[in-house]
Write a protein that holds these residues in place. Structure first.
Motif, short mmCIF file in Angstrom:
data_model
loop_
_atom_site.label_atom_id
_atom_site.label_comp_id
_atom_site.label_asym_id
_atom_site.label_seq_id
_atom_site.Cartn_x
_atom_site.Cartn_y
_atom_site.Cartn_z
N ALA A 24 0.83 -1.21 0.00
CA ALA A 24 0.00 0.00 0.00
C ALA A 24 0.87 1.26 0.00
O ALA A 24 0.58 2.22 -0.73
N ILE A 25 1.92 1.27 0.80
CA ILE A 25 2.84 2.41 0.85
C ILE A 25 3.51 2.60 -0.51
O ILE A 25 3.54 3.71 -1.05
N TYR A 26 4.04 1.53 -1.05
CA TYR A 26 4.74 1.58 -2.34
C TYR A 26 3.81 2.10 -3.43
O TYR A 26 4.15 3.05 -4.16
N LEU A 27 2.63 1.49 -3.57
CA LEU A 27 1.72 1.86 -4.64
C LEU A 27 1.19 3.29 -4.49
O LEU A 27 1.17 4.05 -5.46
N ALA A 28 0.79 3.66 -3.30
CA ALA A 28 0.26 5.01 -3.09
C ALA A 28 1.33 6.07 -3.35
O ALA A 28 1.06 7.09 -3.98
N SER A 29 2.53 5.82 -2.86
CA SER A 29 3.61 6.78 -3.05
C SER A 29 3.98 6.92 -4.52
O SER A 29 4.12 8.03 -5.03
N ARG A 30 4.13 5.79 -5.19
CA ARG A 30 4.46 5.83 -6.62
C ARG A 30 3.40 6.58 -7.42
O ARG A 30 3.71 7.40 -8.27
N LYS A 31 2.13 6.28 -7.16
CA LYS A 31 1.04 6.89 -7.93
C LYS A 31 0.89 8.39 -7.63
O LYS A 31 0.61 9.17 -8.53
N ALA A 32 1.11 8.78 -6.38
CA ALA A 32 0.93 10.18 -6.01
C ALA A 32 2.12 11.05 -6.40
O ALA A 32 1.95 12.19 -6.82
N SER A 33 3.31 10.52 -6.24
CA SER A 33 4.51 11.35 -6.40
C SER A 33 5.23 11.16 -7.73
O SER A 33 6.03 12.01 -8.11
N LEU A 34 5.00 10.04 -8.40
CA LEU A 34 5.76 9.74 -9.61
C LEU A 34 4.84 9.48 -10.79
O LEU A 34 5.02 8.53 -11.55
N SER A 35 3.86 10.35 -10.97
CA SER A 35 2.87 10.14 -12.04
C SER A 35 3.52 10.14 -13.43
O SER A 35 2.98 9.56 -14.36
N TYR A 36 4.66 10.77 -13.57
CA TYR A 36 5.38 10.81 -14.85
C TYR A 36 6.06 9.48 -15.16
O TYR A 36 6.54 9.26 -16.26
N ALA A 37 6.13 8.58 -14.17
CA ALA A 37 6.78 7.28 -14.35
C ALA A 37 5.74 6.19 -14.06
O ALA A 37 5.72 5.61 -12.98
N PRO A 38 4.87 5.92 -15.02
CA PRO A 38 3.82 4.92 -14.78
C PRO A 38 4.41 3.57 -14.38
O PRO A 38 5.47 3.18 -14.84
N LEU A 39 3.69 2.90 -13.50
CA LEU A 39 4.12 1.59 -13.06
C LEU A 39 4.19 0.64 -14.25
O LEU A 39 3.31 0.62 -15.11
N ALA A 40 5.24 -0.16 -14.28
CA ALA A 40 5.46 -1.10 -15.39
C ALA A 40 4.69 -2.40 -15.19
O ALA A 40 4.64 -3.23 -16.09
N HIS A 41 4.11 -2.58 -13.99
CA HIS A 41 3.39 -3.81 -13.67
C HIS A 41 2.06 -3.45 -13.02
O HIS A 41 1.91 -2.37 -12.44
N SER A 42 1.13 -4.37 -13.05
CA SER A 42 -0.17 -4.15 -12.41
C SER A 42 -0.01 -4.11 -10.89
O SER A 42 0.98 -4.61 -10.34
N ASP A 43 -1.01 -3.53 -10.22
CA ASP A 43 -0.98 -3.50 -8.75
C ASP A 43 -0.88 -4.91 -8.18
O ASP A 43 -0.13 -5.15 -7.23
N ASP A 44 -1.62 -5.85 -8.76
CA ASP A 44 -1.58 -7.23 -8.26
C ASP A 44 -0.20 -7.85 -8.45
O ASP A 44 0.30 -8.56 -7.56
N ALA A 45 0.44 -7.59 -9.59
CA ALA A 45 1.79 -8.13 -9.82
C ALA A 45 2.78 -7.53 -8.82
O ALA A 45 3.68 -8.23 -8.33
N ILE A 46 2.62 -6.26 -8.50
CA ILE A 46 3.50 -5.61 -7.52
C ILE A 46 3.28 -6.21 -6.14
O ILE A 46 4.24 -6.49 -5.42
N ARG A 47 2.03 -6.42 -5.77
CA ARG A 47 1.75 -7.06 -4.48
C ARG A 47 2.39 -8.44 -4.40
O ARG A 47 2.97 -8.80 -3.37
N ARG A 48 2.29 -9.23 -5.48
CA ARG A 48 2.90 -10.57 -5.50
C ARG A 48 4.42 -10.47 -5.38
O ARG A 48 5.05 -11.26 -4.67
N TRP A 49 5.03 -9.51 -6.07
CA TRP A 49 6.48 -9.31 -6.00
C TRP A 49 6.89 -8.98 -4.56
O TRP A 49 7.89 -9.51 -4.06
N ILE A 50 6.12 -8.15 -3.90
CA ILE A 50 6.45 -7.78 -2.51
C ILE A 50 6.36 -9.01 -1.61
O ILE A 50 7.25 -9.25 -0.79
N VAL A 51 5.30 -9.80 -1.76
CA VAL A 51 5.10 -11.01 -0.93
C VAL A 51 6.13 -12.08 -1.25
O VAL A 51 6.71 -12.68 -0.35
N ASP A 52 6.35 -12.33 -2.55
CA ASP A 52 7.17 -13.46 -2.97
C ASP A 52 8.67 -13.17 -3.03
O ASP A 52 9.48 -14.10 -2.90
#
Length: 160
Positions: A24-52
């Protein structure tokens, strides 16, 4: 609204139980502060990367306010490769920015990793660039974005 004081928080190693909040911290921060650098992966893929991958790496620290049921306010991921320490991720909840927590994370990284420490940030991230330069990091090189998943121009910093 609770005022956060530096002596009212604890820094500890992240556990799997922190995965949802770290994401939640990673996604919210990236989306709010780095809008010029869109995420290269879906929110679900990022959550899996964090867990796995990210949390099991053992290099993730969270900062948590003291008290029962407190949720992390920020996270930092460190690694080492070829005798160089890396700050791979450092994100705070927006409500925690400007409270000195980022500075505490950087000081912790310096103590844990020693010199040299490197990190990348985006060239357009002026706030992060001022922050890291204020903590003694110097530019090693500017990139055109071909070396990162977002395709955004970046800058490599080093602290020695």
């Amino acid at each position: 609204l609770r005022i956060i004081a530096l002596d009212d928080v604890s820094f500890r190693s992240a556990t799997q139980a922190d995965s949802e909040q770290v994401a939640a911290i990673y996604l919210a921060s990236r989306k709010a502060s780095l809008s010029y650098a869109p995420l290269a992966h879906s929110d679900d893929a990022i959550r899996r990367w964090i867990v796995d991958q990210l949390i099991p790496s053992g290099g993730v620290t969270v900062v948590v306010p003291d008290g029962p049921l407190a949720k992390p306010l920020g996270m930092m991921a460190l690694s080492t490769a070829e005798n160089v320490g890396w700050i791979d991720q450092l994100y705070l909840r927006r409500s925690a920015v400007g409270k000195g927590l980022g500075a505490r994370f950087v000081e912790s990284a310096k103590a844990k990793l020693g010199s040299p420490i490197r990190l990348y940030t985006f060239q357009a991230n002026n706030g992060a660039r001022r922050f890291y330069e204020g903590h003694g990091f110097r530019v090693l090189e500017f990139g055109d974005g071909s070396g990162n998943e977002e395709g955004c121009p970046d800058v490599l910093y080093e602290w020695t």
